[in-house]
Design an enzyme around this catalytic site. Structure first.
Site, PDB file in Angstrom:
ATOM      1  N   TYR A   1      45.594  52.371   3.429  1.00 22.23           N
ATOM      2  CA  TYR A   1      46.373  51.433   4.256  1.00 22.23           C
ATOM      3  C   TYR A   1      45.465  50.702   5.242  1.00 22.23           C
ATOM      4  O   TYR A   1      44.330  50.369   4.908  1.00 22.23           O
ATOM      5  CB  TYR A   1      47.513  52.164   4.986  1.00 22.23           C
ATOM      6  CG  TYR A   1      48.252  53.175   4.139  1.00 22.23           C
ATOM      7  CD1 TYR A   1      48.943  52.778   2.993  1.00 22.23           C
ATOM      8  CD2 TYR A   1      48.250  54.525   4.454  1.00 22.23           C
ATOM      9  CE1 TYR A   1      49.632  53.696   2.229  1.00 22.23           C
ATOM     10  CE2 TYR A   1      48.939  55.448   3.690  1.00 22.23           C
ATOM     11  CZ  TYR A   1      49.622  55.029   2.569  1.00 22.23           C
ATOM     12  OH  TYR A   1      50.290  55.926   1.810  1.00 22.23           O
TER      13      TYR A   1
ATOM     14  N   LYS B   1      49.893  54.627  -7.212  1.00 26.16           N
ATOM     15  CA  LYS B   1      49.469  53.225  -7.336  1.00 26.16           C
ATOM     16  C   LYS B   1      48.092  53.135  -7.993  1.00 26.16           C
ATOM     17  O   LYS B   1      47.774  52.161  -8.675  1.00 26.16           O
ATOM     18  CB  LYS B   1      49.455  52.555  -5.955  1.00 26.16           C
ATOM     19  CG  LYS B   1      50.860  52.455  -5.348  1.00 26.16           C
ATOM     20  CD  LYS B   1      50.866  52.004  -3.899  1.00 26.16           C
ATOM     21  CE  LYS B   1      52.311  51.946  -3.390  1.00 26.16           C
ATOM     22  NZ  LYS B   1      52.452  51.804  -1.957  1.00 26.16           N
TER      23      LYS B   1
ATOM     24  N   VAL C   1      52.282  58.728   1.286  1.00 26.21           N
ATOM     25  CA  VAL C   1      53.044  59.227   2.435  1.00 26.21           C
ATOM     26  C   VAL C   1      53.668  60.607   2.187  1.00 26.21           C
ATOM     27  O   VAL C   1      54.248  61.189   3.101  1.00 26.21           O
ATOM     28  CB  VAL C   1      54.118  58.225   2.925  1.00 26.21           C
ATOM     29  CG1 VAL C   1      53.490  56.941   3.432  1.00 26.21           C
ATOM     30  CG2 VAL C   1      55.163  57.968   1.851  1.00 26.21           C
TER      31      VAL C   1
ATOM     32  N   TYR D   1      59.198  51.610  -9.838  1.00 23.63           N
ATOM     33  CA  TYR D   1      58.299  51.887  -8.705  1.00 23.63           C
ATOM     34  C   TYR D   1      58.725  53.173  -7.983  1.00 23.63           C
ATOM     35  O   TYR D   1      57.891  54.031  -7.673  1.00 23.63           O
ATOM     36  CB  TYR D   1      58.307  50.680  -7.756  1.00 23.63           C
ATOM     37  CG  TYR D   1      57.598  50.939  -6.453  1.00 23.63           C
ATOM     38  CD1 TYR D   1      56.203  50.926  -6.374  1.00 23.63           C
ATOM     39  CD2 TYR D   1      58.317  51.211  -5.290  1.00 23.63           C
ATOM     40  CE1 TYR D   1      55.554  51.177  -5.178  1.00 23.63           C
ATOM     41  CE2 TYR D   1      57.672  51.462  -4.088  1.00 23.63           C
ATOM     42  CZ  TYR D   1      56.293  51.447  -4.042  1.00 23.63           C
ATOM     43  OH  TYR D   1      55.648  51.716  -2.856  1.00 23.63           O
TER      44      TYR D   1
ATOM     45  N   SER E   1      52.165  57.042  -2.890  1.00 25.85           N
ATOM     46  CA  SER E   1      51.253  55.918  -3.181  1.00 25.85           C
ATOM     47  C   SER E   1      50.024  56.293  -3.977  1.00 25.85           C
ATOM     48  O   SER E   1      49.312  55.396  -4.433  1.00 25.85           O
ATOM     49  CB  SER E   1      50.792  55.258  -1.887  1.00 25.85           C
ATOM     50  OG  SER E   1      51.701  54.284  -1.495  1.00 25.85           O
TER      51      SER E   1
END
Ligand code: GLU
Length: 304
Positions: free
Chosen positions: A240, A67, A258, A189, A64
């Protein structure tokens, strides 16, 4: 400030408990094989130094953290219009939650949860014709390491087990919030999540934000205002549903993944990357947060 000494001390602080708490992200089978006790950290400074401890040169799956770089590429092109398709509020829900998305008609809470990142990937795909390649190119250039690559085994492993992300993507497509074919967006992705970088590479790439949007060659990618806004989102949404707790402990904008990576921006100093694959129940690296907590506490440096 003797940053190398501070990094050494923070490493000594976390070393005894490495791998003793938490677990690696085994829901992506290829990540289940990563040793839970591994650790590395790097601080790339604005004056061109790089301080390192542990396995700072070993590539890991950034997941992530990618992102963040997708948003860095999409926001300056889309401008404020991007926020009609994705929100900017903390989710308070797990990063792969489905329920909130249905209540909110397919508009994800923020770009750093999976649904939000899928929308940003869709936007970047339309913008560039190759979202993951655009992120790879940015990371290679900014890190100065042209060997940075997608770990295709991790991408394939996640694709094989990617039903939850597929559910998010199909739901958003049903709401009209994806413009490219679902399978294409998912593939891009998974590839961006499977980018493998070392702490050294990631910290150097993160300098883009520490320089308020200036690239390594001095050209602007983001305006100062966009760099501020992205870091504000990192602080409020980057870890998160633990973003409040992490902000409380670190006082830094950061983004986790992660794969056990964390990228944090230390204003006026540089960018810090840590890697510790054992995760807490929210999906954040236990050793990484402990390390940065120690470093910000001992140095007295943070946003505040
Ligand atoms: N590729 C991971 C997933 O989609 C990323 C999750 C993360 O790092 O938060 O589940």
């Amino acid at each position: 400030m003797d940053w190398q000494r501070l990094l050494d001390q923070a490493y000594a602080h976390v070393a005894p408990s490495l791998g003793q708490r938490g677990r690696v992200a085994d829901y992506i089978p290829a990540l289940a094989q990563v040793p839970a006790h591994a650790f590395g950290a790097a601080l790339a400074t604005l004056d061109g130094e790089c301080h390192e401890v542990g396995e700072a040169g070993k590539p890991f799956s950034i997941q992530s953290v990618s992102k963040l770089f997708a948003l860095i590429l999409a926001l300056p092109v889309q401008g404020e219009a991007l926020w009609t398709r994705v929100g900017k509020e903390p989710s308070g829900n797990p990063f792969n939650s489905l329920v909130q998305l249905e209540y909110e008609q397919g508009i994800p809470r923020n770009p750093f949860i999976n649904a939000g990142a899928l929308v940003v990937t869709d936007i970047l795909q339309t913008q560039t014709g190759g979202a993951s390649a655009a992120i790879l190119d940015l990371l290679r250039t900014e890190s100065g390491n042209f060997e940075v690559a997608v770990d295709v085994a991790v991408a394939a492993s996640e694709a094989a087990e990617g039903n939850r992300n597929a559910a998010l993507a199909h739901f958003m497509a049903s709401c009209g919030n994806l413009r490219n074919p679902v399978e294409l967006v998912l593939g891009e992705y998974f590839r961006q999540c499977a980018l493998a970088l070392s702490c050294r590479d990631l910290a150097k790439a993160g300098l883009l934000l520490a320089r308020h949007g200036l690239r390594a060659d001095g050209t602007p990618l983001l305006t100062r205002s966009e760099a501020k806004r992205i870091q504000a989102l990192m602080m409020t949404c980057g870890t998160y549903d633990a973003a409040g707790e992490v902000a409380y402990r670190l006082g830094l904008p950061c983004k986790s993944g992660v794969g056990g990576g964390l990228l944090a921006i230390l204003p006026g100093v540089g960018a810090l990357a840590t890697w510790g694959p054992a995760l807490d129940e929210k999906g954040n690296s236990i050793a990484g947060v402990d390390f940065l907590d120690h470093l910000t506490t001992q140095s007295g440096r943070s946003v505040f």
